[in-house]
Design a protein around this motif. Structure first.
Motif, PDB file in Angstrom:
ATOM      1  N   SER A 117       0.823  -1.209   0.000  1.00 31.77           N
ATOM      2  CA  SER A 117       0.000   0.000   0.000  1.00 31.77           C
ATOM      3  C   SER A 117       0.862   1.267   0.000  1.00 31.77           C
ATOM      4  O   SER A 117       1.794   1.384   0.797  1.00 31.77           O
ATOM      5  CB  SER A 117      -0.902   0.009   1.241  1.00 31.77           C
ATOM      6  N   VAL A 120       1.245   2.680   3.413  1.00 36.57           N
ATOM      7  CA  VAL A 120       2.258   2.056   4.269  1.00 36.57           C
ATOM      8  C   VAL A 120       3.645   2.595   3.920  1.00 36.57           C
ATOM      9  O   VAL A 120       4.426   2.966   4.811  1.00 36.57           O
ATOM     10  CB  VAL A 120       2.222   0.526   4.129  1.00 36.57           C
ATOM     11  N   LEU A 378      -9.529   5.452   5.969  1.00 33.67           N
ATOM     12  CA  LEU A 378      -8.680   4.301   6.270  1.00 33.67           C
ATOM     13  C   LEU A 378      -7.249   4.444   5.730  1.00 33.67           C
ATOM     14  O   LEU A 378      -6.289   4.225   6.483  1.00 33.67           O
ATOM     15  CB  LEU A 378      -9.327   3.016   5.740  1.00 33.67           C
ATOM     16  N   PRO A 379      -7.027   4.800   4.452  1.00 32.80           N
ATOM     17  CA  PRO A 379      -5.638   4.966   4.001  1.00 32.80           C
ATOM     18  C   PRO A 379      -4.874   6.038   4.786  1.00 32.80           C
ATOM     19  O   PRO A 379      -3.684   5.854   5.082  1.00 32.80           O
ATOM     20  CB  PRO A 379      -5.798   5.369   2.526  1.00 32.80           C
ATOM     21  N   ILE A 382      -3.933   4.469   8.032  1.00 24.86           N
ATOM     22  CA  ILE A 382      -2.804   3.548   7.847  1.00 24.86           C
ATOM     23  C   ILE A 382      -1.498   4.333   7.820  1.00 24.86           C
ATOM     24  O   ILE A 382      -0.504   3.944   8.443  1.00 24.86           O
ATOM     25  CB  ILE A 382      -2.985   2.738   6.551  1.00 24.86           C
ATOM     26  N   TRP A 383      -1.472   5.437   7.086  1.00 20.63           N
ATOM     27  CA  TRP A 383      -0.285   6.307   7.019  1.00 20.63           C
ATOM     28  C   TRP A 383       0.121   6.771   8.415  1.00 20.63           C
ATOM     29  O   TRP A 383       1.299   6.671   8.806  1.00 20.63           O
ATOM     30  CB  TRP A 383      -0.592   7.505   6.122  1.00 20.63           C
ATOM     31  N   THR A 386       1.295   3.846  10.808  1.00 20.41           N
ATOM     32  CA  THR A 386       2.626   3.370  10.395  1.00 20.41           C
ATOM     33  C   THR A 386       3.698   4.344  10.864  1.00 20.41           C
ATOM     34  O   THR A 386       4.726   3.930  11.417  1.00 20.41           O
ATOM     35  CB  THR A 386       2.697   3.214   8.864  1.00 20.41           C
ATOM     36  N   GLY A 402       1.320  -1.566   9.471  1.00 21.57           N
ATOM     37  CA  GLY A 402       0.668  -0.910   8.352  1.00 21.57           C
ATOM     38  C   GLY A 402       0.094  -1.902   7.353  1.00 21.57           C
ATOM     39  O   GLY A 402      -1.037  -1.736   6.866  1.00 21.57           O
ATOM     40  N   LEU A 405      -3.045  -3.442   8.773  1.00 23.42           N
ATOM     41  CA  LEU A 405      -4.194  -2.541   8.655  1.00 23.42           C
ATOM     42  C   LEU A 405      -4.716  -2.495   7.224  1.00 23.42           C
ATOM     43  O   LEU A 405      -5.918  -2.326   6.994  1.00 23.42           O
ATOM     44  CB  LEU A 405      -3.806  -1.132   9.114  1.00 23.42           C
ATOM     45  N   SER A 406      -3.815  -2.652   6.253  1.00 21.41           N
ATOM     46  CA  SER A 406      -4.233  -2.642   4.851  1.00 21.41           C
ATOM     47  C   SER A 406      -5.193  -3.789   4.553  1.00 21.41           C
ATOM     48  O   SER A 406      -6.046  -3.684   3.661  1.00 21.41           O
ATOM     49  CB  SER A 406      -3.016  -2.747   3.923  1.00 21.41           C
ATOM     50  N   GLU A 409      -9.072  -3.381   4.283  1.00 23.94           N
ATOM     51  CA  GLU A 409      -9.772  -3.003   3.055  1.00 23.94           C
ATOM     52  C   GLU A 409     -10.358  -4.208   2.336  1.00 23.94           C
ATOM     53  O   GLU A 409     -11.279  -4.069   1.526  1.00 23.94           O
ATOM     54  CB  GLU A 409      -8.809  -2.262   2.117  1.00 23.94           C
TER      55      GLU A 409
END
Length: 505
Positions: A117, A120, A378-379, A382-383, A386, A402, A405-406, A409
């Motif tokens: 991702s 990440v 969500l993205p 994740i950023w 991480t 990270g 968590l991806s 999705e």
């Protein structure tokens, strides 16, 4: 004419590559030394990596315009390894990491690294940026970074309050040189004449800091390099294979191979967006990086990756073939061999300042805003997670968290993750229909499928039956569409939902 697969360029192309190689050399020199110091090793270790990355990996690379060398992204990992295992362990770790990358390239798994991702990867780079800033901040005071990012962060106020305006010592002098270097870099980037736009800011900053320290006779720490670059080569001890029995050494090698490969291949994808020349062969690039890191391990140098700052400088300077990358490695070798005395005049605080600026730029808030506005919460989450875990714990833990968590999705679509590709016979291979889910699980297939469409005219892509497109595949499709259209090859996108059309606009 060609030799070992390397075609000799024409005179006009060679002239552009020669000029570009000088620019890349000027960018690479201070970064190679600064990253080595940030990694807790002597600066010549970074120079050796730059030489190998230029000459050897440049000749073998699957991304001809990408430049390889020591990367800020691995400085934190190497610093902790050297601190915990000692410098002698770095060689065996890199040899094993290089072998892992080489085998991965032979097994053609390079495309899978692109499936990581973007949230990440950029979160990892942002966390590394924070760690570099808070660590190299102490180098501005001629002090060594502390063992952890949190300790470095908490110690910053004490450094600042410890400065004296009346009793000026080496600490105040070093800090002055560091601030002057940063000011020179930022000022040059903002006000440099158009005729000198290729002169890198890092070089200007180092020159200003070095000349000021020399002219004022300041008593501050300076770079220490050996008289001969050969003396900096440290071959592995005869018992280096025995170190591979240690599970922690194997884990460290896997971590370096994974992070270096991900950073390299994502950098290569970014370089591909900057030019319309030969596209990256990801597996070939991975094999070249493996050979490079194996040689770096044999020489006792730093690990290498493809590096975006030097690569973008290469493209912007007009490079057209791999000759530019190879020549920049030769210039580093010649400079270190003939002018080591000049390197010994560079203040450590000046190199620390370059890394502080580099670290700040790794924390791209613009990217997390892009993730939030284009793909939702969500993205962006994740950023952020991480980044925090990388700073609070360590790099590998942050990346694994990270990636975990991806997987969230995928939960709503866990029963229909397949991607189906159809190419109607009557379109003669110029039209393609996609059905199912386009997620990071199917990204290698999607990437190969899109690249299979002919580049010599218009094409069409039907996405009406796509039920799911995650942000990783959306970014891939967006980049593919932009590259095709920029090259003058229109793509008709049909059946896109409003959300998908917005994501790939």
């Amino acid at each position: 004419m060609s030799f070992a697969g390397f075609k000799l360029p024409t005179l006009a192309v060679a002239s552009r590559d020669f000029t570009a190689s000088i620019v890349v050399f000027l960018v690479a020199m201070p970064l190679c030394m600064g990253i080595a110091i940030a990694s807790g090793v002597p600066p010549e270790k970074g120079l050796i990596t730059g030489i190998i990355g230029g000459i050897v990996v440049g000749a073998l690379a699957g991304s001809p315009l990408q430049v390889s060398g020591p990367a800020a992204g691995l400085a934190v990992v190497v610093f902790e390894l050297v601190r915990d295992k000692g410098l002698s362990a770095l060689g065996p770790i890199l040899i094993l990491a290089g072998l892992i990358q080489l085998i991965a390239g032979i097994l053609k798994v390079g495309g899978w690294f692109r499936a990581i991702s973007p949230a990440v990867v950029h979160g990892m780079l942002a966390g590394i940026g924070v760690l570099i800033v808070v660590g190299q901040f102490h180098v501005l005071f001629d002090a060594r970074p502390l063992p952890s990012g949190i300790q470095n962060l908490l110690a910053i106020p004490g450094r600042l309050f410890g400065l004296s305006a009346t009793n000026v010592s080496g600490v105040e002098q070093a800090f002055m040189i560091g601030l002057l270097t940063i000011a020179a870099m930022l000022g040059w980037e903002r006000f440099r004449p158009a005729a000198l736009k290729q002169v890198p800011a890092a070089l200007v900053g180092v020159m200003v800091g070095t000349l000021t320290a020399f002219s004022l006779g300041l008593t501050i720490d300076r770079v220490d390099v050996p008289q001969s670059i050969v003396a900096a080569v440290a071959l592995p001890a005869p018992d280096f294979l025995a170190k591979w029995i240690d599970p922690s050494i194997i884990v460290a090698a896997l971590a370096i191979a994974f992070i270096a490969s991900a950073e390299t291949l994502l950098s290569a994808a970014a370089v591909d967006r900057m030019h319309n020349g030969v596209r990256t062969d990801y597996n070939k690039e991975l094999r070249a990086q493996g050979i490079g890191n194996l040689l770096c391990g044999v020489a006792g140098a730093l690990p290498m990756t493809g590096v975006i700052v030097r690569s973008s400088a290469n493209v912007q300077a007009g490079a057209t073939t791999r000759l530019s990358t190879m020549l920049h490695g030769i210039w580093i070798l010649g400079f270190v061999a003939l002018l080591p005395w000049l390197l010994r005049e560079i203040p450590m605080a000046a190199l620390g300042a370059i890394l502080v600026v580099t670290g700040v730029r790794l924390v791209s808030l613009a990217h997390v805003r892009h993730l939030f506005h284009s793909y939702g919460v969500l993205p962006a989450l994740i950023w952020a997670v991480t980044l925090v875990v990388v700073v609070a714990e360590d790099l590998l833990t942050g990346v694994l968290v990270g990636i975990a968590l991806s997987l969230l999705e995928l939960v709503p679509h866990v029963r229909r993750l397949g991607l189906k590709v159809e190419m109607p016979d009557e379109t003669e291979g110029r039209c393609m229909a996609l059905a199912g889910s386009a997620t990071f699980v199917t990204l290698p297939k999607l990437s190969d499928t899109l690249d299979a469409l002919p580049m010599d005219g218009p094409t069409c892509l039907d996405v009406s039956r796509l039920t799911k497109v995650d942000h990783t595949c959306a970014e891939l499709m967006k980049e593919w569409l932009a590259r095709r259209r920029a090259a003058g090859h229109p793509v008709e996108l049909t059946g896109a939902s409003y959300k998908l059309a917005t994501m790939t606009a």
